[in-house]
Design a protein around this motif. Structure first.
Motif, PDB file in Angstrom:
ATOM      1  N   LEU A 129       0.665  -1.105   0.139  1.00  0.00           N
ATOM      2  CA  LEU A 129       0.025  -0.026   0.329  1.00  0.00           C
ATOM      3  C   LEU A 129       0.860   1.294   0.066  1.00  0.00           C
ATOM      4  CD1 LEU A 129      -2.845  -0.935   2.272  1.00  0.00           C
ATOM      5  CD2 LEU A 129      -3.058  -0.607   0.263  1.00  0.00           C
ATOM      6  N   LYS A 130       1.943   1.392   0.609  1.00  0.00           N
ATOM      7  CA  LYS A 130       2.748   2.328   0.791  1.00  0.00           C
ATOM      8  C   LYS A 130       3.409   2.988  -0.615  1.00  0.00           C
ATOM      9  CE  LYS A 130       4.290   2.519   5.555  1.00  0.00           C
ATOM     10  NZ  LYS A 130       5.420   2.583   6.539  1.00  0.00           N
ATOM     11  N   PRO A 131       3.926   1.783  -1.235  1.00  0.00           N
ATOM     12  CA  PRO A 131       4.466   2.339  -2.761  1.00  0.00           C
ATOM     13  C   PRO A 131       3.290   2.666  -3.735  1.00  0.00           C
ATOM     14  CG  PRO A 131       4.984  -0.012  -2.431  1.00  0.00           C
ATOM     15  CD  PRO A 131       4.321   0.591  -1.027  1.00  0.00           C
ATOM     16  N   PHE A 132       1.950   2.162  -3.468  1.00  0.00           N
ATOM     17  CA  PHE A 132       1.150   2.530  -4.246  1.00  0.00           C
ATOM     18  C   PHE A 132       0.528   4.047  -3.980  1.00  0.00           C
ATOM     19  CE2 PHE A 132      -3.601   3.314  -4.380  1.00  0.00           C
ATOM     20  CZ  PHE A 132      -3.818   2.929  -5.738  1.00  0.00           C
ATOM     21  N   PHE A 133       0.287   4.211  -2.701  1.00  0.00           N
ATOM     22  CA  PHE A 133       0.144   5.576  -2.400  1.00  0.00           C
ATOM     23  C   PHE A 133       1.285   6.506  -2.958  1.00  0.00           C
ATOM     24  CE2 PHE A 133      -2.884   3.613   0.800  1.00  0.00           C
ATOM     25  CZ  PHE A 133      -4.110   3.889   0.264  1.00  0.00           C
ATOM     26  N   ALA A 134       2.529   6.190  -2.670  1.00  0.00           N
ATOM     27  CA  ALA A 134       3.492   7.051  -2.869  1.00  0.00           C
ATOM     28  C   ALA A 134       3.505   7.380  -4.544  1.00  0.00           C
ATOM     29  CB  ALA A 134       4.974   6.522  -2.640  1.00  0.00           C
ATOM     30  N   SER A 135       2.966   6.251  -5.164  1.00  0.00           N
ATOM     31  CA  SER A 135       3.000   6.612  -6.543  1.00  0.00           C
ATOM     32  C   SER A 135       1.912   7.353  -7.118  1.00  0.00           C
ATOM     33  CB  SER A 135       3.043   5.134  -7.515  1.00  0.00           C
ATOM     34  OG  SER A 135       2.568   5.200  -9.024  1.00  0.00           O
ATOM     35  N   ALA A 136       0.684   7.071  -6.467  1.00  0.00           N
ATOM     36  CA  ALA A 136      -0.412   7.887  -6.540  1.00  0.00           C
ATOM     37  C   ALA A 136      -0.217   9.512  -6.128  1.00  0.00           C
ATOM     38  CB  ALA A 136      -1.636   7.157  -5.739  1.00  0.00           C
ATOM     39  N   ALA A 137       0.468   9.880  -5.101  1.00  0.00           N
ATOM     40  CA  ALA A 137       0.738  11.036  -4.916  1.00  0.00           C
ATOM     41  C   ALA A 137       1.409  11.662  -5.561  1.00  0.00           C
ATOM     42  CB  ALA A 137       1.404  11.016  -3.343  1.00  0.00           C
ATOM     43  N   SER A 178     -10.784   7.442   1.677  1.00  0.00           N
ATOM     44  CA  SER A 178     -11.847   7.356   2.520  1.00  0.00           C
ATOM     45  C   SER A 178     -12.172   6.394   3.495  1.00  0.00           C
ATOM     46  CB  SER A 178     -13.335   7.517   1.461  1.00  0.00           C
ATOM     47  OG  SER A 178     -12.882   8.609   0.683  1.00  0.00           O
ATOM     48  N   PHE A 179     -11.773   5.162   3.061  1.00  0.00           N
ATOM     49  CA  PHE A 179     -11.914   3.993   3.821  1.00  0.00           C
ATOM     50  C   PHE A 179     -10.763   4.064   4.993  1.00  0.00           C
ATOM     51  CE2 PHE A 179     -10.584  -0.069   5.575  1.00  0.00           C
ATOM     52  CZ  PHE A 179     -11.673  -0.696   5.645  1.00  0.00           C
ATOM     53  N   PHE A 180      -9.616   4.599   4.833  1.00  0.00           N
ATOM     54  CA  PHE A 180      -8.687   4.763   5.769  1.00  0.00           C
ATOM     55  C   PHE A 180      -9.102   6.017   6.790  1.00  0.00           C
ATOM     56  CE2 PHE A 180      -5.889   2.110   2.684  1.00  0.00           C
ATOM     57  CZ  PHE A 180      -6.031   1.303   3.607  1.00  0.00           C
ATOM     58  N   VAL A 181      -9.708   7.007   6.168  1.00  0.00           N
ATOM     59  CA  VAL A 181     -10.323   8.123   7.178  1.00  0.00           C
ATOM     60  C   VAL A 181     -11.197   7.634   8.000  1.00  0.00           C
ATOM     61  CG1 VAL A 181     -11.437  10.261   7.328  1.00  0.00           C
ATOM     62  CG2 VAL A 181      -9.574   9.752   5.494  1.00  0.00           C
ATOM     63  N   ILE A 182     -11.985   6.495   7.668  1.00  0.00           N
ATOM     64  CA  ILE A 182     -13.088   6.151   8.655  1.00  0.00           C
ATOM     65  C   ILE A 182     -12.478   5.079   9.438  1.00  0.00           C
ATOM     66  CG2 ILE A 182     -15.188   4.772   8.816  1.00  0.00           C
ATOM     67  CD1 ILE A 182     -15.974   5.888   5.813  1.00  0.00           C
ATOM     68  N   ARG A 183     -11.241   4.375   8.782  1.00  0.00           N
ATOM     69  CA  ARG A 183     -10.833   3.253   9.804  1.00  0.00           C
ATOM     70  C   ARG A 183      -9.310   3.706   9.787  1.00  0.00           C
ATOM     71  NH1 ARG A 183     -13.232   0.338  13.076  1.00  0.00           N
ATOM     72  NH2 ARG A 183     -11.966  -1.304  12.595  1.00  0.00           N
ATOM     73  N   PRO A 184      -9.024   4.785  10.347  1.00  0.00           N
ATOM     74  CA  PRO A 184      -7.587   5.088  10.490  1.00  0.00           C
ATOM     75  C   PRO A 184      -6.673   3.980  11.305  1.00  0.00           C
ATOM     76  CG  PRO A 184      -8.888   6.396  12.358  1.00  0.00           C
ATOM     77  CD  PRO A 184      -9.836   5.703  11.449  1.00  0.00           C
ATOM     78  N   GLN A 185      -7.104   2.927  12.221  1.00  0.00           N
ATOM     79  CA  GLN A 185      -6.282   2.115  12.635  1.00  0.00           C
ATOM     80  C   GLN A 185      -5.751   1.196  11.401  1.00  0.00           C
ATOM     81  OE1 GLN A 185      -9.538   2.549  13.180  1.00  0.00           O
ATOM     82  NE2 GLN A 185     -10.432   0.924  14.046  1.00  0.00           N
ATOM     83  N   GLN A 188      -1.765   2.945   7.038  1.00  0.00           N
ATOM     84  CA  GLN A 188      -0.345   2.799   7.160  1.00  0.00           C
ATOM     85  C   GLN A 188       0.277   4.242   6.725  1.00  0.00           C
ATOM     86  OE1 GLN A 188       1.281  -0.391   4.845  1.00  0.00           O
ATOM     87  NE2 GLN A 188       0.852  -1.757   6.250  1.00  0.00           N
ATOM     88  N   LEU A 189      -0.716   5.182   6.258  1.00  0.00           N
ATOM     89  CA  LEU A 189      -0.041   6.740   6.228  1.00  0.00           C
ATOM     90  C   LEU A 189      -0.440   7.717   7.308  1.00  0.00           C
ATOM     91  CD1 LEU A 189      -1.532   6.978   2.317  1.00  0.00           C
ATOM     92  CD2 LEU A 189       0.910   6.664   3.186  1.00  0.00           C
ATOM     93  N   PRO A 190       0.462   8.407   7.385  1.00  0.00           N
ATOM     94  CA  PRO A 190       0.069   9.502   8.280  1.00  0.00           C
ATOM     95  C   PRO A 190      -1.277  10.170   7.991  1.00  0.00           C
ATOM     96  CG  PRO A 190       2.142  10.098   7.373  1.00  0.00           C
ATOM     97  CD  PRO A 190       1.723   8.712   6.634  1.00  0.00           C
ATOM     98  N   PHE A 191      -1.980  10.628   9.041  1.00  0.00           N
ATOM     99  CA  PHE A 191      -3.553  10.666   9.007  1.00  0.00           C
ATOM    100  C   PHE A 191      -3.722  11.905   8.105  1.00  0.00           C
ATOM    101  CE2 PHE A 191      -7.452  12.753  10.077  1.00  0.00           C
ATOM    102  CZ  PHE A 191      -8.419  11.708   9.943  1.00  0.00           C
ATOM    103  N   ALA A 192      -2.783  13.119   8.383  1.00  0.00           N
ATOM    104  CA  ALA A 192      -2.867  14.302   7.647  1.00  0.00           C
ATOM    105  C   ALA A 192      -2.239  14.002   6.143  1.00  0.00           C
ATOM    106  CB  ALA A 192      -1.857  15.129   8.560  1.00  0.00           C
ATOM    107  N   GLY A 193      -1.410  13.082   5.928  1.00  0.00           N
ATOM    108  CA  GLY A 193      -1.190  12.906   4.743  1.00  0.00           C
ATOM    109  C   GLY A 193      -2.115  12.219   3.904  1.00  0.00           C
ATOM    110  N   THR A 194      -3.085  11.534   4.449  1.00  0.00           N
ATOM    111  CA  THR A 194      -4.319  10.951   4.002  1.00  0.00           C
ATOM    112  C   THR A 194      -5.159  11.926   3.529  1.00  0.00           C
ATOM    113  OG1 THR A 194      -4.043   9.038   5.276  1.00  0.00           O
ATOM    114  CG2 THR A 194      -5.842   9.129   4.304  1.00  0.00           C
TER     115      THR A 194
END
Length: 738
Positions: A129-137, A178-185, A188-194
């Motif tokens: 998930l981390k490399p995916f979100f890094a690529s997406a960002a 959005s799912f990770f905002v609802i389920r922050p636990q 794997q990203l910092p909440f602010a970054g999300t």
């Protein structure tokens, strides 16, 4: 050694996730999909080789994990292989249609490879998930740079060449965030970054308004809210509202956008690519599978939807602004799949999806699997709404595999223990070496194809200014990739253009040998043949079902119609092109023009009337009908028809010019001048109108004005001998010398 192979496997998967959405090449003609498919195929190949090598050399045991979808994936790939074997265009099936590529057999095989690599070699799915979100960002950041003019290419995003596919990727990204905002636990990203990435991704969607895009986003947000709330319910957190505000706000904004018929003009916006409607895409698919029994079961073949569009394009498309566009993609991945793989591939793919979501119901309580199930569901919804590009293709099969890894089902494996004798170990290593050499050969082969497209890009860039360099680069491209009909069509047109340019030179400067050779080469690259003992494979020999190949050949023969047999060949070429694209009014008109040259006026009239039937506002066909009357000796009738046509199409320069020409021929010089001046008001560099106006001025004794028009024609056509003679007659030799 096992650690080394694990590192190769892990690295190849991480690079797949990070690099494929970002892959883009400024050096190849096809900047997006070609690079992505190349990277996808070879990173999958690298990962699979390392996986096999680890089993053979380290574990001494071949193990293949069976997942709930393994059987369906194998059957779907087998259906694609069978469809490719009986394809309407085998080279397009083998390499993918030029410009999309992901719809070809390599894309399907690479997708299956991603699935099997993930399910057999990945143990902890969440690390991807981390490399995916890094690529997406990074993709979102680059899209903003383009949007605000920092990057030179307007509307650029690295994920896909059109905003529609990028919007599906954004919907996929927004749903996960959005799912990770609802389920922050589970994040794997910092909440602010999300939050920043979520708002930024949604902001990009505001830069282009298209209802289908918003529908996919709306579906994704609904699914993310449902998934997040369901997990809260199961964990006893149903009463908490923290984290719901932003997803609900985005859902409301999406709903408003979905219902908005129009969008305010913004100073920054992404361009939307013209596309077939859903109705047209499915209509073409249904017509394709209805053609014959083979198409019903196997379709036209992977990568051949462009051929299906040509053959079954609805006449209603001729009444739109995109009537001359040759679409090569459907508006729905499912429509394209149905057309190209028939009932067999379509039903197997549907069965794969249905079985996946059905089995997923048993694992809904597994918290780790929910993001992957959500991602796969949103991407499947995107496949209904849009075609599937490489980044979406990778993401779908990746999340399909990761979801099953996250279920942590007790492994059902097929095992083959390898004998530990020295002889067998030697044989196994030899076999592995052969696999390595085959992989290296595939890499080398792919490198040639990549280099070929770089040469093609250079050829296209050089051709308008340096024809010889353009032809040289194009020939190198065709040499590196002798299976790509696109390159040969382009070379045929380049040689024809150079021959025509040579004919424009004064006779004493003209090279008849060069003209003859270029015409021969133009024919050879289109049809195939030998030129100076060199055998040239033509575009038609590679792809006889492609309309552009026949149209190019017909155009070559039309321009050399006085040569023996050329007119008959031109007529046959356009007749075949019409059989492949019957709803194209341009092809009917071009065939009609050849019939006129052959003095078959009844057949010509029939073609022009058919073109008008297909497109009632097609001025070119109506003009040609009027010119038949002139050919038959009724100039008055022709003038009357052209006059009516000018009233209907007052800005059609060719119709205005022909009316002026007829006026001049009938001695109505004032009327002719009026029409020629109208042509030049809209097209100041119309050489024929300039020359004709010069003649009209000369006939009225307005020599100075006539000379000015002839001088302008000479500036536009420096080698035109007739214009030079005219200027000499008017005593303007100094202008000619200059």
């Amino acid at each position: 050694m096992g650690t080394f192979f694990d590192f190769i496997i892990r690295t190849s998967v991480v690079l797949l996730v990070f690099l494929v959405p970002l892959a883009w090449s400024p050096w190849t003609f096809e900047a997006f999909e070609f690079s992505k498919q190349y990277l996808l195929f070879f990173l999958v190949l690298l990962g699979l080789f390392a996986w096999i090598a680890r089993m053979v050399l380290v574990e001494r045991e071949v193990r293949f994990k069976k997942t709930p979808l393994t059987f369906f994936v194998f059957l779907f790939v087998a259906a694609a292989l069978l469809s490719s074997l009986f394809s309407a265009d085998r080279w397009s099936s083998l390499f993918g249609h030029y410009g999309s590529f992901s719809d070809g057999l390599p894309g399907i095989l690479a997708s299956a490879g991603v699935y099997f690599l993930v399910t057999n070699a990945v143990r902890q799915p969440r690390f991807l998930l981390k490399p995916f979100f890094a690529s997406a960002a990074l993709a979102v950041f680059l899209a903003y740079l383009s949007l605000f003019g920092v990057l030179p290419q307007a509307g650029f995003n690295p994920v896909a060449e059109n905003f529609e596919s990028f919007s599906v990727f954004l919907a996929f990204l927004i749903s996960l965030l959005s799912f990770f905002v609802i389920r922050p636990q589970q994040n794997q990203l910092p909440f602010a970054g999300t939050i920043v990435l979520l708002v930024s991704a949604f902001g990009l969607l505001l830069a282009a308004h298209e209802s289908t895009n918003w529908a996919v986003v709306f579906a994704g947000l609904l699914l993310s809210l449902f998934a997040g709330l369901l997990q809260r319910l199961w964990t006893g957190e149903a009463g908490k509202i923290r984290g719901l505000g932003l997803p609900l706000l985005l859902l409301f904004l999406t709903f408003v956008a979905l219902l908005s018929p129009a969008w305010p003009d913004l100073p920054w916006a992404f361009p939307l690519e013209p596309a077939l409607s859903q109705r047209m895409s499915w209509g073409i698919a249904l017509d394709t599978v209805s053609d014959n029994a083979k198409n019903l079961f196997l379709g036209s073949g992977p990568g051949t939807f462009a051929l299906d569009v040509s053959l079954h394009k609805p006449v209603s498309l001729n009444q739109t602004d995109q009537w001359q566009t040759r679409f090569d993609r459907p508006s729905s991945f499912f429509a394209g799949l149905f057309a190209t793989t028939g009932l067999l591939g379509f039903l197997l793919y549907l069965a794969l999806l249905c079985w996946f979501f059905l089995v997923s119901l048993a694992f809904l309580r597994k918290q780790e699997s929910m993001p992957f199930l959500l991602g796969a569901a949103v991407l499947a919804a995107g496949q209904v709404a849009h075609d599937q590009m490489t980044a979406l293709q990778l993401s779908f099969w990746l999340f399909l595999g990761l979801c099953q890894v996250s279920w942590k089902i007790p492994a059902r494996e097929t095992r083959f223990s390898l004998p530990r004798t020295a002889e067998f170990q030697l044989a196994a290593r030899a076999a592995l070496l052969l696999v390595f050499l085959a992989s290296a050969a595939a890499f080398f082969f792919g490198s040639r194809l990549y280099a070929a497209d770089m040469k093609y890009a250079a050829s296209v860039k050089a051709a308008p200014y340096f024809p010889a360099a353009g032809i040289e680069q194009g020939q190198e491209a065709a040499g590196l990739n002798p299976w790509q009909a696109e390159y040969r069509i382009f070379l045929s047109r380049l040689h024809l253009q150079r021959a025509l340019a040579e004919l424009q030179k004064p006779e004493n400067l003209r090279s008849k040998e060069q003209v003859s050779k270029d015409v021969q080469l133009a024919i050879a690259y289109a049809r195939g043949g030998s030129v100076e003992d060199q055998r040239i494979v033509g575009a038609l020999e590679l792809s006889s079902a492609r309309v552009a190949s026949w149209e190019t050949l017909g155009t070559v023969y039309k321009n050399i119609a006085s040569a023996p047999g050329a007119l008959d060949w031109g007529i046959r070429s356009f007749e075949t092109a019409i059989a492949l694209e019957p709803a194209n009014p341009v092809l009917h008109t071009e065939l009609g023009k050849l019939y006129v040259k052959n003095e078959q006026f009844d057949k010509a009239r029939e073609r022009f009337q058919k073109a008008i039937e297909l497109k009632p506002d097609y001025a070119q066909a109506r003009m040609q009908l009027a010119l038949i009357a002139e050919k038959e000796g009724n100039a008055g009738k022709a003038i009357g028809q052209l006059h009516d046509l000018v009233v209907r199409f007052p800005r059609d320069s060719e119709t205005l010019f022909q009316l002026g020409r007829l006026y001049y021929n009938e001695g109505e010089v004032a009327g002719a001048i009026s029409q020629f001046e109208r042509v030049l008001a809209g097209a100041p560099n119309h050489s024929n109108a300039l020359f004709a106006l010069g003649l009209a001025y000369e006939s009225q004794g307005r020599i100075q004005e006539a000379a000015q028009k002839f001088e302008r024609v000479l500036q536009l056509n420096p080698g035109n001998e007739e214009v030079r003679r005219k200027l000499q007659e008017l005593g303007r030799e100094s202008i000619i010398r200059e």
